[in-house]
Design a protein around this motif. Sequence first.
Motif, PDB file in Angstrom:
ATOM      1  N   LYS A 210       2.236  -1.546  -7.703  1.00 12.61           N
ATOM      2  CA  LYS A 210       3.406  -2.204  -7.097  1.00 12.61           C
ATOM      3  C   LYS A 210       4.700  -1.795  -7.793  1.00 12.61           C
ATOM      4  N   ASN A 211       4.650  -1.677  -9.113  1.00 14.32           N
ATOM      5  CA  ASN A 211       5.858  -1.375  -9.876  1.00 14.32           C
ATOM      6  C   ASN A 211       6.371   0.047  -9.669  1.00 14.32           C
ATOM      7  N   VAL A 219       0.383  -2.902  -1.243  1.00 21.87           N
ATOM      8  CA  VAL A 219      -0.695  -3.321  -2.143  1.00 21.87           C
ATOM      9  C   VAL A 219      -0.995  -4.794  -1.890  1.00 21.87           C
ATOM     10  N   HIS A 220      -2.272  -5.083  -1.685  1.00 22.39           N
ATOM     11  CA  HIS A 220      -2.685  -6.489  -1.572  1.00 22.39           C
ATOM     12  C   HIS A 220      -3.728  -6.766  -2.646  1.00 22.39           C
ATOM     13  N   PHE A 221      -3.449  -7.744  -3.510  1.00 22.87           N
ATOM     14  CA  PHE A 221      -4.402  -8.149  -4.542  1.00 22.87           C
ATOM     15  C   PHE A 221      -5.075  -9.442  -4.112  1.00 22.87           C
ATOM     16  N   ASP A 222      -6.391  -9.477  -4.217  1.00 23.80           N
ATOM     17  CA  ASP A 222      -7.174 -10.603  -3.717  1.00 23.80           C
ATOM     18  C   ASP A 222      -8.102 -11.101  -4.819  1.00 23.80           C
ATOM     19  N   TYR A 223      -7.843 -12.296  -5.311  1.00 25.52           N
ATOM     20  CA  TYR A 223      -8.739 -12.917  -6.287  1.00 25.52           C
ATOM     21  C   TYR A 223      -9.677 -13.856  -5.542  1.00 25.52           C
ATOM     22  N   GLN A 249       2.843  -5.179   4.141  1.00 25.53           N
ATOM     23  CA  GLN A 249       3.687  -6.151   3.445  1.00 25.53           C
ATOM     24  C   GLN A 249       3.256  -6.203   1.990  1.00 25.53           C
ATOM     25  N   ILE A 250       4.155  -5.828   1.100  1.00 24.48           N
ATOM     26  CA  ILE A 250       3.854  -5.866  -0.334  1.00 24.48           C
ATOM     27  C   ILE A 250       3.939  -7.308  -0.798  1.00 24.48           C
TER      28      ILE A 250
END
Length: 251
Positions: A210-211, A219-223, A249-250
């Motif tokens: 992302k940075n 980027v999608h982060f899924d916990y 969508q970030i």
Amino acid sequence: MGQIDEIQSKELNEKRILNIYLPEGYNPQDTVKYPVIYLLDGSADEDFIHIAGLVQFNSFEWVNYIPKSIVVGIATVDRRRDFTFPTTIEADKKAYPTTGHSNSFIAFIEKELQPYIQSKYRTNQTKTIIGQSLGGLLVTEILFNKPKLFNKYIIISPSLWWDNGSLLNQSIANFERTDIYIAVGKEGLTPTAVPRVMEVDANVLADKIKNLNRKNVTVHFDYLPLENHATIMHQAVSNAFRHIYLKPQIE
């Protein structure tokens, strides 16, 4: 569920089995072309059947989360050999003597597998790769070093602890127009002498990408706290289909 192909690989010096799922209505005589989803650990007794089922379900007209797609399950031979780069950790070299040949496996994907699939089947330019655990490590390595091989990356519970997390310190090749989904469950400490936490490493990976602030990179982060290393694959891929094929969508 599909058909079995065999490909002789010069890069790996062996035959590799491919499990191929073709979507309903696929006709080699048509002009219609399909996205391709490449699946690591794609043997029939690994992840091929349930992931092909997810692809079929999510591409039903009344569901329509993803377009009808071809699935290429790459059957496993030696995942420690194929999915890991060389490590500096002497204990891991001794415990897993075949490791460290991901460069050959990536060359197989780039120079042999993708051209084979593109020449034999009616494919378009959308290429997804799915990998979990050591497979997630390999998918991350491809994203960092040869990102243009795929335009959608599904990285699940990646074993970023390999070589004491050295991949997370590596720079990332320039790329654009890429959708990335990263998932991790409640997994805890890694099997390393220096303690690492898989959830933290996966978060660091997502933030690192992302940075970069790259154009058209999502980027999608899924916990997934209800899942662990053994159970996460199916739910994560189901979630991924709902994120990487929708409007970027970030988060």
